[in-house]
Scaffold this motif. Structure first.
Motif, PDB file in Angstrom:
ATOM      1  N   ASN A 124      -4.277   0.275   6.821  1.00 24.14           N
ATOM      2  CA  ASN A 124      -3.794  -0.617   7.869  1.00 24.14           C
ATOM      3  C   ASN A 124      -4.889  -0.888   8.897  1.00 24.14           C
ATOM      4  O   ASN A 124      -5.149  -2.040   9.272  1.00 24.14           O
ATOM      5  CB  ASN A 124      -2.569  -0.001   8.546  1.00 24.14           C
ATOM      6  N   SER A 157       0.421   4.150  -2.690  1.00 22.83           N
ATOM      7  CA  SER A 157      -0.170   5.419  -2.241  1.00 22.83           C
ATOM      8  C   SER A 157       0.718   6.589  -2.638  1.00 22.83           C
ATOM      9  O   SER A 157       0.230   7.646  -3.059  1.00 22.83           O
ATOM     10  CB  SER A 157      -0.371   5.404  -0.719  1.00 22.83           C
ATOM     11  N   THR A 208      -2.024   5.113   3.932  1.00 22.27           N
ATOM     12  CA  THR A 208      -1.480   3.839   4.397  1.00 22.27           C
ATOM     13  C   THR A 208      -1.973   3.512   5.800  1.00 22.27           C
ATOM     14  O   THR A 208      -2.354   2.373   6.083  1.00 22.27           O
ATOM     15  CB  THR A 208       0.062   3.889   4.361  1.00 22.27           C
ATOM     16  N   SER A 212       0.195  10.285   1.560  1.00 23.71           N
ATOM     17  CA  SER A 212       0.364   8.851   1.300  1.00 23.71           C
ATOM     18  C   SER A 212       0.499   8.085   2.606  1.00 23.71           C
ATOM     19  O   SER A 212       0.018   6.954   2.729  1.00 23.71           O
ATOM     20  CB  SER A 212       1.573   8.612   0.396  1.00 23.71           C
ATOM     21  N   VAL A 263       0.813  -1.218   0.000  1.00 21.54           N
ATOM     22  CA  VAL A 263       0.000   0.000   0.000  1.00 21.54           C
ATOM     23  C   VAL A 263       0.845   1.266   0.000  1.00 21.54           C
ATOM     24  O   VAL A 263       0.532   2.224  -0.716  1.00 21.54           O
ATOM     25  CB  VAL A 263      -0.956  -0.002   1.213  1.00 21.54           C
ATOM     26  N   LEU A 264       1.922   1.314   0.782  1.00 21.79           N
ATOM     27  CA  LEU A 264       2.678   2.565   0.892  1.00 21.79           C
ATOM     28  C   LEU A 264       3.260   3.025  -0.440  1.00 21.79           C
ATOM     29  O   LEU A 264       3.026   4.171  -0.844  1.00 21.79           O
ATOM     30  CB  LEU A 264       3.769   2.439   1.952  1.00 21.79           C
TER      31      LEU A 264
END
Length: 413
Positions: free
Chosen positions: A237, A111, A233, A229, A107-108
């Motif tokens: 999470n 993003s 994230t 971003s 995801v990071l």
């Protein structure tokens, strides 16, 4: 805080004597005395990474002009309304390109890719993927090393950040020069941030030079890239960790999705219906704030809580002195979006965007960006963490060490 005072203590950070203010009262003092007792300040080590050296000094008149451009033009209500469909269209592209073809995504980095591409598109009118990549790759090195130990030696994160910063500025210089040629001194082809600052004049009535403009653009990209971003994230999470929260968010977004026609993009009115989702975002920002605090410089001698702060001293405030304070947020480790219902937390306790005259001008922009991404993810996938106990480390922002890999479970149609 426990050793010296729960309100203020002295320490040393980035080679400077630092008065660290704590709690809601400390936040209030710093936020409401901008340009009275204090002024904005950045460590020299950060400036060396981000800015052209000969243009690093702050200019209050220009700072005010740029803030006015941000609030009246770039982040005006009318501009924000126009951004929502553009954000949604780009988020859909990212879902099709980077999420849907994969069973597991990190995801990071995704993003960051989304937020940087969006910032380039909205603020610079840059849509060429090759140009965006040419900026984004060194920009990632900048944000990794900007708060590292400032040792400028080969092989260090700080040296890599300095070199990457030079690459970013070189590319931005080319973009500024190209836009100047296109406009010939007139308003640009697009009413974006770049076209607005090309029209700014200094105290002598002269247009700003390219280096000053680049410094301002870099500041804009930093603010709109790393923290947003990180916020996305953090939200993903928590949605993956907490099924009961995810289910409520899913219901809210599916109701919006079902009210839309085929292919119809999100609008401002749709965003206004995402009340529970925004409470979820705020609770995520409380527990995992993208920015841990910021610096100021004392412009005069003053006292606070029995302590004297001399002129020239640097100050620091941190979100954690209230976000993780049980007096401000009972059961502080429990994820509870209902904290933000009604009047919400007490003033100056929830401060992920700062406060007062120096409150982040892009707060509303960030809200739209996170909610649009939430909508596009939860209406397509249920999320599952592949590393349940993944650690979070701190660079410029909270960073999951493996990039937050999530297993995607597509919804049945």
């Amino acid at each position: 805080m426990s050793k010296h005072s729960p309100e203020i203590f002295q320490t040393s950070l980035v080679g400077e004597r630092m008065a660290t203010f704590c709690g809601a009262k400390g936040n209030k003092l710093l936020f409401t005395n901008e340009n009275k007792l204090l002024t904005s300040w950045l460590p020299q080590s950060m400036k060396k990474v981000l800015m052209f050296a000969e243009k690093m000094e702050s200019n209050m008149d220009l700072d005010f002009t740029f803030k006015r451009i941000l609030t009246r033009d770039v982040f005006s209500p009318e501009a924000l309304r126009s951004y929502v469909p553009a954000m949604d269209a780009l988020a859909r592209d990212h879902m099709a390109r980077d999420w849907k073809p994969n069973s597991v995504v990190k995801v990071l980095p995704l993003s960051k890719k989304y937020t940087f591409e969006l910032a380039c598109r909205l603020f610079l009118s840059e849509v060429d993927p090759r140009r965006v990549k040419k900026l984004s790759e060194p920009f990632a090195e900048v944000t990794k090393g900007i708060l590292s130990v400032p040792v400028d030696l080969p092989g260090t994160a700080y040296r890599r950040a300095i070199r990457a910063g030079e690459e970013v500025r070189e590319e931005l210089m080319r973009m500024v020069e190209e836009r100047k040629k296109e406009t010939n001194g007139g308003e640009g082809k697009a009413p974006d941030f770049l076209s607005k600052i090309l029209m700014v004049r200094d105290g002598d009535g002269e247009f700003l030079n390219e280096k000053e403009i680049c410094n301002r653009i870099v500041g804009m990209l930093v603010a709109s890239y790393d923290t947003t971003s990180s916020a996305i994230t953090g939200v993903m999470n928590h949605l993956a960790q907490l099924p009961h929260i995810y289910n409520e968010v899913f219901k809210e977004h599916m109701a919006i999705a079902q009210s839309k026609g085929p292919g119809e993009l999100l609008t401002w009115d749709d965003i206004e219906k995402m009340n529970y989702s925004w409470n979820v975002v705020r609770e995520s920002l409380r527990l995992t704030p993208p920015a841990v605090g910021s610096f100021r410089e004392a412009t005069t001698d003053f006292t606070y809580a029995g302590f004297s702060i001399p002129k020239g001293w640097k100050t620091f405030w941190t979100v954690y002195s209230t976000h993780k304070n049980p007096d401000c947020f009972p059961e502080l480790e429990r994820f509870d979006p209902s904290r933000f219902e009604g009047s919400g937390p007490a003033p100056y306790t929830f401060v992920p965007f700062g406060g007062g005259p120096r409150m982040c001008p892009g707060k509303e922009y960030a809200r739209l960006e996170v909610l649009v991404m939430m909508h596009n993810v939860v209406t397509r996938f249920k999320l599952e963490k592949t590393i349940p106990d993944e650690k979070i480390v701190y660079h410029a922002t909270p960073t999951p060490v493996h990039g937050l890999p999530l297993l995607l479970h597509p919804h049945r149609k």
